[in-house]
Design a protein around this motif. Structure first.
Motif: not given
Length: 239
Positions: A64-70
């Motif tokens: 469930y770890e969110p991806l990095p935000i650009g």
């Protein structure tokens, strides 16, 4: 028309048994643990099962770890700023022990470790997590289909194809995790075992009648899908 919508679930391995009818569906990943995970394992430094069970929790949380935000912006004289913002995920394996031990997440992790320090406590934790999906948990993915069996089967094919590819090309996992074109690909990139994936479906077949046509059902289901995406933000959906 029925008084209540039909709600049933299928493991990814069994989606060929899903109804061939329109409906909505949501994918979940179940937590799997057994006595071999929570039973005491004596070692030179105490019960080794504590750290082993914590690693099991870390793996599950990682799904469930969110991806990095650009991020991007412009400064004075046309200067461009860009980079990514990464969440300090609480159950990730710590990289900087000194920094991590100073923050609130470390205190919460200590409390979690205390809750795993006996065989019975680990068993209870496993039972809670096993029973929480999907009642308490957010879905990995929400979709709508004109034919549930065909759509879910396509997800399984996408998963299998991507899983086989990543087994030979592990260096592509991060790219597929971030930009995979299908739910199956993104699930495979997070290394979720197929037997841990299950789809819950709302079968709309019995709702069709002279007043509510298949087209009406499709439009209603798509509207519901749009709303559910904004309510639950499924981590493996298209952002």
């Amino acid at each position: 028309m029925t008084d209540a919508l039909s709600l049933i679930n299928f493991s990814m391995r069994d989606v060929d048994q899903a109804p061939e009818s329109p409906g909505l569906y949501a994918w979940y990943v179940s937590f799997r643990a057994g006595p071999h995970d929570w039973k005491i394992k004596p070692g030179p430094n105490g019960d080794q099962a504590i750290e082993g069970f914590l690693n099991l929790l870390r793996k599950y949380a990682g799904y469930y770890e969110p991806l990095p935000i650009g991020l991007a912006g412009r400064g004075a004289y046309g200067a461009k700023w860009q980079g990514s913002l990464e969440l300090d995920y609480p159950l990730r394996e710590p990289q900087d022990e000194t920094r991590v031990n100073e923050d609130d997440a470390a205190k919460r992790l200590d409390i979690l470790m205390d809750s795993l320090d006996t065989e019975d406590r680990r068993r209870i934790m496993a039972t809670i997590l096993q029973r929480s999906a999907p009642v308490f948990s957010a879905p990995l993915y929400i979709g709508v289909a004109e034919n549930l069996r065909q759509r879910l089967s396509q997800h399984r094919r996408d998963y299998t194809k991507s899983y086989d590819w990543l087994r030979d090309h592990p260096e592509d996992a991060e790219e597929v995790k971030a930009r995979g074109k299908s739910f199956g690909a993104r699930a495979a990139a997070r290394n979720i075992a197929m037997e841990h994936l299950e789809a819950w479906v709302i079968d709309l077949a019995d709702e069709e009648n002279d007043e509510v046509t298949k087209k009406h059902l499709r439009n209603t289901a798509e509207s519901a899908e749009w709303l559910l995406h904004r309510l639950y933000s499924p981590i493996l959906g298209r952002q």
